[in-house]
Design a protein around this motif. Structure first.
Motif, mmCIF file in Angstrom:
data_model
loop_
_atom_site.group_PDB
_atom_site.id
_atom_site.type_symbol
_atom_site.label_atom_id
_atom_site.label_comp_id
_atom_site.label_asym_id
_atom_site.label_seq_id
_atom_site.Cartn_x
_atom_site.Cartn_y
_atom_site.Cartn_z
ATOM 1 N N VAL A 15 51.736 49.501 39.451
ATOM 2 C CA VAL A 15 52.279 49.390 38.166
ATOM 3 C C VAL A 15 53.567 48.492 37.847
ATOM 4 C CG1 VAL A 15 51.747 50.348 35.604
ATOM 5 C CG2 VAL A 15 50.445 51.008 37.639
ATOM 6 N N VAL A 16 54.734 49.543 38.161
ATOM 7 C CA VAL A 16 56.145 48.826 38.265
ATOM 8 C C VAL A 16 56.130 47.503 38.398
ATOM 9 C CG1 VAL A 16 57.969 49.574 38.334
ATOM 10 C CG2 VAL A 16 56.994 51.558 37.616
ATOM 11 N N LEU A 17 55.673 47.487 40.178
ATOM 12 C CA LEU A 17 56.100 46.863 40.518
ATOM 13 C C LEU A 17 54.998 44.756 39.866
ATOM 14 C CD1 LEU A 17 57.014 44.751 42.794
ATOM 15 C CD2 LEU A 17 54.830 45.374 43.678
ATOM 16 N N ALA A 18 53.831 45.632 39.081
ATOM 17 C CA ALA A 18 52.980 44.364 38.495
ATOM 18 C C ALA A 18 53.614 44.318 37.150
ATOM 19 C CB ALA A 18 51.854 44.496 38.578
ATOM 20 N N GLY A 19 54.509 45.233 36.510
ATOM 21 C CA GLY A 19 54.706 44.553 35.263
ATOM 22 C C GLY A 19 55.844 44.044 35.095
ATOM 23 N N LEU A 20 56.774 44.110 36.169
ATOM 24 C CA LEU A 20 58.223 43.451 36.954
ATOM 25 C C LEU A 20 57.768 42.369 37.401
ATOM 26 C CD1 LEU A 20 61.335 44.251 36.799
ATOM 27 C CD2 LEU A 20 61.112 45.141 38.763
ATOM 28 N N LEU A 21 56.847 41.872 37.286
ATOM 29 C CA LEU A 21 56.586 40.271 38.152
ATOM 30 C C LEU A 21 56.156 39.957 37.194
ATOM 31 C CD1 LEU A 21 55.172 41.761 42.099
ATOM 32 C CD2 LEU A 21 57.487 40.260 41.003
ATOM 33 N N LEU A 22 55.436 40.047 35.866
ATOM 34 C CA LEU A 22 54.627 39.469 35.011
ATOM 35 C C LEU A 22 56.156 39.367 34.562
ATOM 36 C CD1 LEU A 22 53.145 38.499 33.311
ATOM 37 C CD2 LEU A 22 52.568 41.201 32.118
ATOM 38 N N GLY A 23 56.992 40.655 33.864
ATOM 39 C CA GLY A 23 58.136 40.214 33.563
ATOM 40 C C GLY A 23 59.001 38.946 33.640
ATOM 41 N N LEU A 24 59.085 39.063 35.003
ATOM 42 C CA LEU A 24 60.329 37.383 35.442
ATOM 43 C C LEU A 24 59.583 36.904 35.883
ATOM 44 C CD1 LEU A 24 60.907 39.590 38.797
ATOM 45 C CD2 LEU A 24 62.486 38.769 37.714
ATOM 46 N N PHE A 25 58.066 36.646 35.395
ATOM 47 C CA PHE A 25 57.189 35.321 35.661
ATOM 48 C C PHE A 25 56.947 34.496 34.008
ATOM 49 C CE2 PHE A 25 53.617 33.368 34.155
ATOM 50 C CZ PHE A 25 53.270 31.845 35.016
ATOM 51 N N ARG A 26 57.441 35.515 33.000
ATOM 52 C CA ARG A 26 57.316 35.075 32.082
ATOM 53 C C ARG A 26 59.202 34.358 31.326
ATOM 54 N NH1 ARG A 26 53.543 34.667 28.657
ATOM 55 N NH2 ARG A 26 54.531 34.490 27.391
ATOM 56 N N ALA A 27 59.592 35.104 32.279
ATOM 57 C CA ALA A 27 61.454 34.951 31.550
ATOM 58 C C ALA A 27 61.485 33.606 32.477
ATOM 59 C CB ALA A 27 62.071 36.580 32.522
ATOM 60 N N TYR A 28 61.492 33.161 33.637
ATOM 61 C CA TYR A 28 61.742 31.641 34.592
ATOM 62 C C TYR A 28 60.889 31.118 33.645
ATOM 63 C CZ TYR A 28 64.477 34.474 38.019
ATOM 64 O OH TYR A 28 66.039 35.070 38.479
ATOM 65 N N ARG A 29 59.813 31.125 33.285
ATOM 66 C CA ARG A 29 58.687 30.684 32.478
ATOM 67 C C ARG A 29 59.623 30.011 31.554
ATOM 68 N NH1 ARG A 29 55.335 31.159 29.251
ATOM 69 N NH2 ARG A 29 53.224 29.929 28.923
ATOM 70 N N GLY A 30 59.637 30.599 31.020
ATOM 71 C CA GLY A 30 60.667 30.635 29.395
ATOM 72 C C GLY A 30 62.129 29.907 29.612
ATOM 73 N N TRP A 31 63.036 30.572 30.842
ATOM 74 C CA TRP A 31 63.897 29.588 30.812
ATOM 75 C C TRP A 31 63.805 28.154 31.163
ATOM 76 C CZ3 TRP A 31 67.700 32.019 35.418
ATOM 77 C CH2 TRP A 31 68.866 30.784 35.219
ATOM 78 N N LEU A 32 63.063 28.145 32.334
ATOM 79 C CA LEU A 32 63.373 27.123 33.058
ATOM 80 C C LEU A 32 62.596 26.412 32.120
ATOM 81 C CD1 LEU A 32 62.909 28.049 36.991
ATOM 82 C CD2 LEU A 32 65.068 27.571 34.887
ATOM 83 N N GLY A 33 61.276 26.364 31.183
ATOM 84 C CA GLY A 33 60.385 25.498 31.263
ATOM 85 C C GLY A 33 60.655 24.858 29.148
ATOM 86 N N GLY A 34 62.069 25.818 28.698
ATOM 87 C CA GLY A 34 62.638 25.582 27.212
ATOM 88 C C GLY A 34 61.983 26.195 26.059
ATOM 89 N N HIS A 35 61.161 27.533 26.761
ATOM 90 C CA HIS A 35 59.957 27.763 25.860
ATOM 91 C C HIS A 35 60.600 28.687 24.318
ATOM 92 C CE1 HIS A 35 55.992 26.686 28.109
ATOM 93 N NE2 HIS A 35 57.170 26.974 29.245
ATOM 94 N N THR A 36 59.484 29.432 23.124
ATOM 95 C CA THR A 36 59.649 30.241 23.001
ATOM 96 C C THR A 36 59.865 31.687 23.152
ATOM 97 O OG1 THR A 36 58.129 29.749 21.146
ATOM 98 C CG2 THR A 36 60.338 28.189 20.635
#
Length: 151
Positions: A15-36
């Motif tokens: 569960v922790v791994l899934a939550g962390l991977l989801l957080g990482l996905f959203r973080a890199y997507r937002g950082w590299l994609g310039g999202h709000t």
């Protein structure tokens, strides 16, 4: 008590791994994609840190009642690497990983710029994930081999 904590701790790692991977996905997507930085991103950040804290509390409880850790003495640890792993390395690396995750979550929360929030979250969460992956007793680990799921 021991088996219940062991089963919960084993299940929660996924569960922790899934939550962390989801957080990482959203973080890199937002950082590299310039999202709000949306409320969903903030919830993901907070949830990943909270899940890790719950896992840490389960780990502390398991550490207190574990027969493996109960027999741990540093002077004898060179003869039983599994005892050294669970008595010292696993606990030390996981506490460090949770501290890194918590600091990263707090810093990301306090950033005012969306890009800085995503970047902070991505870098600190990545560091925490790497520490966690080092400290998990994987079935292929030479230090302490454990199955993927404990029942």
């Amino acid at each position: 008590m021991y088996l219940t904590l062991l089963t919960l701790h084993s299940f929660m790692r996924w569960v922790v791994l899934a939550g962390l991977l989801l957080g990482l996905f959203r973080a890199y997507r937002g950082w590299l994609g310039g999202h709000t930085f949306s409320p969903l991103d903030n919830t993901t950040r907070h949830t990943a840190a909270t899940l890790a804290h719950v896992q840490l509390l389960l780990g502390f409880g398991l550490y207190a009642v574990s027969p493996v850790v109960g027999t741990f003495h540093l002077r004898d640890a060179e003869h039983t690497p599994g005892t050294l792993f669970f008595g010292l390395l696993h606990a030390l690396l996981m506490v460090t990983a949770i501290v890194v995750l918590t600091v990263g979550s707090a810093l990301a929360k306090r950033r005012t710029d969306d890009l800085a929030r995503f970047r902070t979250m991505a870098l600190w969460f990545t560091a925490a994930l790497l520490l966690m992956l080092l400290a998990v007793p994987w079935p292929f680990s030479p230090l302490a081999s454990r199955p993927y799921f404990r029942f």
